[in-house]
Design an enzyme around this catalytic site. Structure first.
Site, PDB file in Angstrom:
ATOM      1  N   ARG A 323       0.827  -1.206   0.000  1.00  0.00           N
ATOM      2  CA  ARG A 323       0.000   0.000   0.000  1.00  0.00           C
ATOM      3  C   ARG A 323       0.865   1.261   0.000  1.00  0.00           C
ATOM      4  NH1 ARG A 323      -4.884   0.373   3.254  1.00  0.00           N
ATOM      5  NH2 ARG A 323      -4.043  -1.395   4.392  1.00  0.00           N
ATOM      6  N   CYS A 391     -27.163  -2.700  -5.909  1.00  0.00           N
ATOM      7  CA  CYS A 391     -28.403  -2.871  -5.141  1.00  0.00           C
ATOM      8  C   CYS A 391     -28.110  -3.163  -3.680  1.00  0.00           C
ATOM      9  CB  CYS A 391     -29.248  -3.986  -5.774  1.00  0.00           C
ATOM     10  SG  CYS A 391     -29.819  -3.574  -7.419  1.00  0.00           S
TER      11      CYS A 391
END
Length: 463
Positions: A323, A391
């Site tokens: 990272r 959704c």
């Protein structure tokens, strides 16, 4: 001076309340260099550019959403880690953050090694030309096939994680006539100040062999008893997105303590220790990450001090930034689809991506920044929640931020610091297509991982 660890989300046991956010920034058009890659700027027309390329050009040519990776920044950060440690340590890029053949080639050219944790990551590294001896293999449940592939490829280290793996690996290496170098991953009992799901050195979790419970010492005995295995050292990783060095100091002390026990019991001084990665980056302007040079000095001093106290020769150090290299070098480019104000609450800004290209907000309650990048605006700030098109009510990209009040459908917005884990953890939820990864440098952009197509999805669905 101790620094608090900025979490991937709220700290375990210290969860921030709903609606936590800072005051609006003084300038909504500013692109804070703490969170944006180094070549990002605005041109004379107020449009954001990266590597000399206009984001509107990127959207028109490659579509949205898209991960935009600043190659010059990636290479500069890789070099900074290499130069900070020099010949005193080995720097392994943690491939789980983001891996592609282009990235592996950059790492090879910049002098870094790579660690992988699956056969897929191993094959990408090998296909891109990374020499086997510069690869390390991690994982808490490596399959027989993965171990066989790694031994055959001549990987420099396999980090063993269980008694069963020691036995399996010894048999595989013996069958191939190889003496395989290994590290033993241990849990040192350090509670890293980070999100529960990415803290990895406390006792109650799946990784490593317990130091306090005696499992680590027993693993040393078992590896030393296997003629097909060569014990090179000890591996420790305390977690991710950590800014506070106190945990590393405790971990190093306990790792060195085990080295002393190994010397006293077996008459062997192990030559290597791997202190893992997990160093944090800036997701918001409030974050304060450390520079590689400072990290190198701090880790070196800690290990030398603890070894001197134990009367041990200082071992070679390995570190695993992932990272910390790739995270700040990319942003995700979206097109705004709808803008829905909720009076007295906030405005919902829906984009053409969502949790399928960045699961971290839903998974870790991660915090991100966001900016309007296709133009500047003199409008006042409005509190927004940037959401996706899936959704799920939890389909949130940026929980609370401020964008100009004249934001409209068709505008391009971008979320910085998405180079790590976003593409790696991307999914096909709702049969969404995974976005491409674009490498941008010197005024040109190219695709290094192409956008998925509906044909890709149907090809896997054999009916």
């Amino acid at each position: 001076m101790s620094r608090s660890a900025h979490p991937a989300g709220p700290r375990h046991g210290d969860v921030l309340p709903e609606g936590h956010y800072q005051a609006p920034p003084a300038d909504l058009n500013a692109l804070d260099p703490k969170v944006w890659s180094r070549t990002v700027t605005r041109d004379a027309d107020g449009v954001a550019t990266v590597g000399g390329v206009d984001v509107r050009t990127l959207a028109a040519e490659f579509g949205t959403p898209a991960y935009v990776l600043d190659e010059a920044d990636f290479r500069a950060r890789a070099r900074a880690w290499r130069d900070a440690f020099g010949d005193r340590a080995d720097v392994y890029y943690a491939g789980k953050a983001f891996l592609s053949k282009a990235v592996v080639r950059w790492l090879h050219e910049e002098g870094l090694n790579v660690d992988v944790c699956s056969s897929g990551e191993l094959q990408v590294a090998l296909a891109a030309g990374m020499p086997g001896e510069r690869i390390a293999l991690h994982g808490n449940n490596k399959s027989v096939r993965e171990l066989e592939q790694a031994v055959k490829a001549g990987v420099g280290h396999i980090v063993v994680d269980s008694f069963q793996e020691i036995e399996r690996l010894a048999e595989i290496a013996g069958a191939q006539g190889v003496r395989q170098p290994v590290l033993i991953r241990i849990t040192v009992g350090v509670e890293a100040h980070t999100h529960e799901f990415i803290a990895t050195a406390h006792e109650d979790q799946k990784f490593g062999l317990s130091l306090s419970g005696g499992l680590a010492a027993e693993a040393v005995r078992r590896v030393l008893a296997e003629p097909s295995l060569e014990l090179r050292g000890i591996h420790s990783h305390i977690g991710s997105q950590i800014f506070d060095f106190a945990g590393f100091e405790v971990a190093a002390r306990r790792v060195v303590g085990l080295l002393a026990e190994v010397r006293d019991e077996h008459g062997v001084e192990l030559p290597e220790i791997d202190l893992g990665g997990g160093l944090g980056i800036a997701y918001t302007p409030d974050d304060d990450p450390r520079e590689p040079a400072e990290i190198a000095v701090s880790l070196g001093e800690i290990v030398r001090r603890e070894c001197a106290a134990a009367q041990l020769t200082t071992p070679r150090i390995s570190v695993e930034p992932g990272r910390a290299i790739v995270g700040p070098t990319a942003f995700t480019l979206y097109e705004v689809g709808t803008v829905k104000p909720l009076e007295g609450l906030r405005t919902y800004v829906s984009v053409d991506g969502g949790m399928s290209d960045n699961i971290r907000t839903a998974l870790y309650d991660a915090e991100y920044s966001v900016a309007l990048v296709s133009r500047t605006s003199e409008a006042g700030p409005m509190l927004v929640r940037v959401v996706g098109k899936h959704c799920e009510s939890g389909d949130i990209v940026v929980r609370d931020a401020f964008l100009p009040a004249d934001l409209a459908p068709g505008d391009l917005i971008a979320v910085p610091a998405t180079g790590a884990y976003c593409r790696s953890m991307a999914s096909n939820y709702n049969h969404a297509l995974k976005p491409p990864v674009l490498a941008v440098a010197d005024g040109a952009a190219r695709v290094i991982v192409r956008r998925e197509t509906e044909e890709d999805l149907l090809r896997l669905d054999i009916g």
